[in-house]
Motif scaffolding. Structure first.
Motif, PDB file in Angstrom:
ATOM      1  N   GLU A   1       0.839  -1.203   0.000  1.00  0.00           N
ATOM      2  CA  GLU A   1       0.000   0.000   0.000  1.00  0.00           C
ATOM      3  C   GLU A   1       0.870   1.248   0.000  1.00  0.00           C
ATOM      4  O   GLU A   1       0.562   2.246  -0.669  1.00  0.00           O
ATOM      5  CB  GLU A   1      -0.939   0.000   1.203  1.00  0.00           C
ATOM      6  CG  GLU A   1      -1.894   1.182   1.226  1.00  0.00           C
ATOM      7  CD  GLU A   1      -2.952   1.091   2.298  1.00  0.00           C
ATOM      8  OE1 GLU A   1      -3.353   2.146   2.814  1.00  0.00           O
ATOM      9  OE2 GLU A   1      -3.386  -0.027   2.614  1.00  0.00           O
TER      10      GLU A   1
ATOM     11  N   ARG B   1       0.849   4.131  -2.836  1.00  0.00           N
ATOM     12  CA  ARG B   1       0.579   5.509  -2.421  1.00  0.00           C
ATOM     13  C   ARG B   1       1.649   6.459  -2.958  1.00  0.00           C
ATOM     14  O   ARG B   1       1.351   7.581  -3.371  1.00  0.00           O
ATOM     15  CB  ARG B   1       0.530   5.534  -0.890  1.00  0.00           C
ATOM     16  CG  ARG B   1       0.074   6.802  -0.260  1.00  0.00           C
ATOM     17  CD  ARG B   1      -0.183   6.589   1.224  1.00  0.00           C
ATOM     18  NE  ARG B   1       1.025   6.359   1.992  1.00  0.00           N
ATOM     19  CZ  ARG B   1       1.281   5.253   2.676  1.00  0.00           C
ATOM     20  NH1 ARG B   1       0.427   4.248   2.661  1.00  0.00           N
ATOM     21  NH2 ARG B   1       2.385   5.129   3.390  1.00  0.00           N
TER      22      ARG B   1
ATOM     23  N   ASN C   1      -9.777   1.037   2.223  1.00  0.00           N
ATOM     24  CA  ASN C   1      -9.216  -0.195   1.695  1.00  0.00           C
ATOM     25  C   ASN C   1      -9.743  -1.329   2.557  1.00  0.00           C
ATOM     26  O   ASN C   1      -9.065  -1.815   3.460  1.00  0.00           O
ATOM     27  CB  ASN C   1      -7.684  -0.151   1.720  1.00  0.00           C
ATOM     28  CG  ASN C   1      -7.055  -1.396   1.121  1.00  0.00           C
ATOM     29  OD1 ASN C   1      -7.748  -2.297   0.641  1.00  0.00           O
ATOM     30  ND2 ASN C   1      -5.739  -1.469   1.151  1.00  0.00           N
TER      31      ASN C   1
ATOM     32  N   SER D   1      -7.759  -4.430   3.227  1.00  0.00           N
ATOM     33  CA  SER D   1      -6.679  -4.368   4.199  1.00  0.00           C
ATOM     34  C   SER D   1      -7.182  -4.366   5.635  1.00  0.00           C
ATOM     35  O   SER D   1      -6.545  -4.940   6.513  1.00  0.00           O
ATOM     36  CB  SER D   1      -5.833  -3.116   3.949  1.00  0.00           C
ATOM     37  OG  SER D   1      -4.824  -2.977   4.914  1.00  0.00           O
TER      38      SER D   1
ATOM     39  N   ASN E   1      -4.728   1.974  -3.917  1.00  0.00           N
ATOM     40  CA  ASN E   1      -4.481   0.961  -2.895  1.00  0.00           C
ATOM     41  C   ASN E   1      -4.816  -0.415  -3.481  1.00  0.00           C
ATOM     42  O   ASN E   1      -5.352  -0.524  -4.589  1.00  0.00           O
ATOM     43  CB  ASN E   1      -5.264   1.238  -1.610  1.00  0.00           C
ATOM     44  CG  ASN E   1      -6.768   1.205  -1.805  1.00  0.00           C
ATOM     45  OD1 ASN E   1      -7.319   0.254  -2.358  1.00  0.00           O
ATOM     46  ND2 ASN E   1      -7.462   2.245  -1.344  1.00  0.00           N
ATOM     47  N   GLN E   2      -4.486  -1.476  -2.724  1.00  0.00           N
ATOM     48  CA  GLN E   2      -4.625  -2.838  -3.256  1.00  0.00           C
ATOM     49  C   GLN E   2      -6.060  -3.200  -3.605  1.00  0.00           C
ATOM     50  O   GLN E   2      -6.305  -3.994  -4.519  1.00  0.00           O
ATOM     51  CB  GLN E   2      -4.074  -3.857  -2.254  1.00  0.00           C
ATOM     52  CG  GLN E   2      -2.599  -3.723  -1.960  1.00  0.00           C
ATOM     53  CD  GLN E   2      -2.357  -3.065  -0.621  1.00  0.00           C
ATOM     54  OE1 GLN E   2      -3.072  -2.142  -0.238  1.00  0.00           O
ATOM     55  NE2 GLN E   2      -1.362  -3.543   0.093  1.00  0.00           N
TER      56      GLN E   2
END
Length: 735
Positions: A90, A94, A450, A453, A479-480
């Motif tokens: 992340e 970012r 997120n 996460s 983000n993921q």
């Protein structure tokens, strides 16, 4: 010595690092710090000043977040093939830069392509028009999100026919507002920060302010100068809560400040048992305030009757603390004429988080520690926008002003807003993911966040998200969660920061202070749009015939409607410039002798401590934070504890009994998943392992929530610590 040097130098290193990161926008960065309201934790500032102490209010969290506001946009071609980003953390995502324009990915494509805003609105509005609105949900992150965005988001959701709207408070302090409402009638902190300074006693329970709200340590530095004693009740002896170096206080910067006067170690979930044991001792010694109890509370006899059923031996067993420890704390509390109780995630992130907070309220009320100067109950918050979210209605169970979601209140708001408002409670955040798993959710619109996460059982969350046909991620950076393969469509929308919002905006702090944040001149991302305006426009396009019912011309107009709708926020409509603020309810709630309940009296709630039998060979898992802000990690190493994020803290005897040594690689396994880490001896109770969050989420079981508020039980997991297979690498998460 090394740890203390690292601790002492860390703030100054952050200043140098921040200056270097923002060297291309130093003027803009300095204006944000000088004139903006901090977008970090919920202590609240106007520029670099606050309402608690004279002097500078600035911490490493705000400095580390600053680049999010000043960085340039990344090249959209980065997203042409997301496989190239699959291994990025992340933090690495970012650091690529800001989202520059709307991006579209459809099923079968390996990446995103840029599109125009008109196409984005067309796709979103047509899809919403085609689905059952009960299959539409909204989720808002609380970092940087402002009251105006929350208000428009919840109104737009209800305009579109759904109460499925939630925010980050669900996974932090939902238990606090629920419990405080039931016990005191106030769904908020009852005191001000300055009540800490000069109070006889400040009690931190399940709270590590040194890592999460660093400026609180400055408050404590000056509190200690006035004779305040500090007690810490926690599963881990946090080094930052023992001694802290406050960089803006010369004496503390040089020599440090001794913080804790008493540390009381309990096991995860042992809070109610510990507090009940303390209450039994206080009752036996007559260390209670009988006049306050008689005049201003209800149900004390019921609490006493419940405590009579619980033996001290049982409470010792369930709490993980000795009876001597309970007595020592009870005596410390009894000697104090004033006390402030502060708690955070260590209390709330349980299946019984609401009951945990109720037990703290019981403890404070037993000696009349609410409503007077230097007393109070403080649910200290970690997100700058989190307090206001529920208060203006961006939750599935409450309309604006704390009115419950039901037929009567839905009818009220239908008349108030002039459009039909649904009356069924919406999904909590974790329930949104469950609905996605069950293919009952067609569209999820995320403002920031997120969820992959931050929610338990990362493997399950990923698979559930993959089942949502249409996902929208409105954010400033990647983000993921955005890179999870689409079931049908994923849209990325570039957002503005709070400092870019035309007309300014507001946030509500832990101490209920509503603060105006002005627009700050500086770098802009041309295609970025305010979240509130995007949500409003989307709602208008879905139902253009009633667009006037949802339309706002400016944030000033939004504030005027908030003032009309949420009585506590009356006065917000007058905010125009830096420094405009007020504290709803005044400095202290209950200061007039009455509580917010129907009869004006606080309520004791009898509680039975949770009982947990841990099978042989298993350990209770607890989590902590390092150098991070919520799930945003700034460093692999925590300078306060001198530990790394891939380390698991255990009692030295547990490490020896398992046949390990410090820094050995191990496999941690739960019923949800497994991961590898290295063991590190720490001041931890035997039978407990402590890991960093959110990395530990892969081990935390899904589907276990507090039944009263829906917060996931992050501190409910049991794990095994096993020898690492020979072919396994370090810090690998298996999903």
């Amino acid at each position: 010595m090394k740890r203390q040097l690292l601790h002492r130098m860390n703030p100054f290193l952050d200043m140098l690092k921040t200056g270097w990161e923002n060297r291309d926008q130093l003027g803009y960065a300095s204006r944000i710090l000088r004139d903006g309201v901090c977008d970090g934790c919920a202590l609240g500032t106007s520029g670099m000043k606050d309402w608690t102490l004279d002097g500078i209010h600035l911490c490493w969290i705000r400095l580390n977040l600053l680049r999010l506001n000043t960085m340039p946009a990344f090249d959209p071609t980065v997203l042409e093939n997301v496989d190239n980003l699959s291994g990025h953390s992340e933090k690495a995502l970012r650091q690529l830069g800001r989202l520059s324009q709307p991006m579209l990915r459809v099923r079968g494509n390996r990446g995103f392509k840029p599109i125009e805003w008109d196409e984005a609105f067309e796709r979103m509005s047509r899809y919403i028009q085609s689905i059952d609105r009960k299959r539409l949900a909204f989720y808002l992150v609380s970092r940087g999100t402002v009251n105006e965005t929350y208000y428009v988001a919840q109104k737009a959701a209800r305009y579109l026919g759904t109460n499925h709207i939630d925010n980050s408070a669900r996974i932090c302090h939902a238990p606090s507002t629920t419990a405080l409402k039931q016990t005191t009638g106030f769904a908020a902190t009852t005191c001000s920060y300055k009540d800490m300074i000069g109070s006889d006693l400040v009690v931190f329970i399940g709270s590590n302010a040194a890592n999460n709200q660093p400026v609180v340590m400055k408050y404590l530095h000056y509190a200690k100068k006035q004779g305040t004693r500090v007690a810490v009740i926690n599963t881990f002896r946090e080094p930052g809560m023992e001694k802290y170096w406050v960089p803006s206080a010369v004496d503390s910067a040089l020599f440090g400040t001794r913080i804790s006067d008493g540390f009381f170690r309990i096991k995860p979930g042992g809070d109610i048992a510990f507090i009940n044991g303390v209450l039994k001792i206080m009752i036996a010694e007559n260390w209670i305030d009988e006049s306050f109890i008689t005049a201003r509370t209800n149900d004390w006899p019921r609490l006493v009757a419940e405590l009579d059923k619980q033996s001290m031996d049982e409470l010792e067993k369930f709490s993980g603390a000795s009876q001597d420890s309970m007595r020592a704390f009870a005596k410390m509390y009894a000697q104090a004429k004033t006390a402030v109780f502060i708690w955070s995630m260590g209390i709330t992130m349980h299946r019984h988080g609401v009951s945990n907070v109720k037990s703290i309220a019981n403890l404070a009320l037993a000696r009349g520690m609410v409503g007077r100067p230097k007393t109070g109950l403080m649910a200290i918050r970690g997100h700058s926008g989190v307090q206001g979210g529920a208060e203006v209605g961006a939750v599935p169970n409450l309309f604006p002003g704390g009115k419950g979601v039901n037929k009567e209140n839905a009818e009220f708001f239908s008349n108030h807003w002039q459009f039909p408002v649904p009356y069924q409670r919406g999904y909590y955040a974790a329930e949104m993911i469950d609905a996605a798993w069950e293919r009952k959710l067609d569209m999820l619109y995320c403002v920031g966040s997120n969820l992959f996460s931050v929610l338990p059982d990362s493997r399950y969350v990923r698979k559930a998200i993959q089942r949502i046909p249409f996902r929208v991620h409105h954010d400033i950076v990647l983000n993921q969660q955005m890179l999870i393969d689409p079931a049908e469509v994923v849209l990325l929308l570039p957002a503005t920061t709070r400092y870019e919002m035309v007309g300014g905006n507001t946030e509500t702090t832990t101490e209920r202070r509503i603060i105006f944040n002005p627009e700050i001149p500086g770098r802009r991302i041309p295609e970025a749009r305010d979240e509130w305006r995007t949500l409003m426009t989307l709602a208008e396009k879905v139902d253009p015939a009633n667009a006037d019912k949802i339309h706002f011309e400016s944030t000033d107009e939004i504030r005027r409607e908030i003032a009309e709708t949420v009585s506590l926020y009356a006065g917000i409509e007058n905010f125009r410039q830096k420094g405009d603020q007020f504290q709803w309810g005044g400095e202290r709630l209950g200061s007039d002798g009455t509580f917010g309940t129907d009869d004006g009296k606080a309520r004791f709630i009898p509680l039975s401590p949770p009982q947990r039998k841990v099978p042989a060979g298993w350990f209770q898992l607890s989590t902590r934070r390092g150098k991070q802000f919520n799930s945003i990690e700034f460093s692999d190493r925590d300078p306060l504890s001198n530990t790394r994020r891939n380390q698991v803290l255990m009692a030295p005897e547990d490490i020896r009994n398992l046949g390990f040594r410090d820094n050995d690689s191990v496999l941690l396994r739960s019923e949800s998943g497994e991961m590898t880490a290295t063991v590190r001896a720490g001041d931890v109770q035997p039978g407990i392992v402590i890991m960093y969050w959110p990395e530990a989420n892969v081990l935390i079981r899904r589907g276990v929530c507090d039944p009263e508020c829906g917060i996931p039980a992050y501190r409910d997991a049991l794990v095994q610590v096993l020898k690492l297979p020979a072919n396994n690498g370090n810090n690998t998460i298996r999903t």
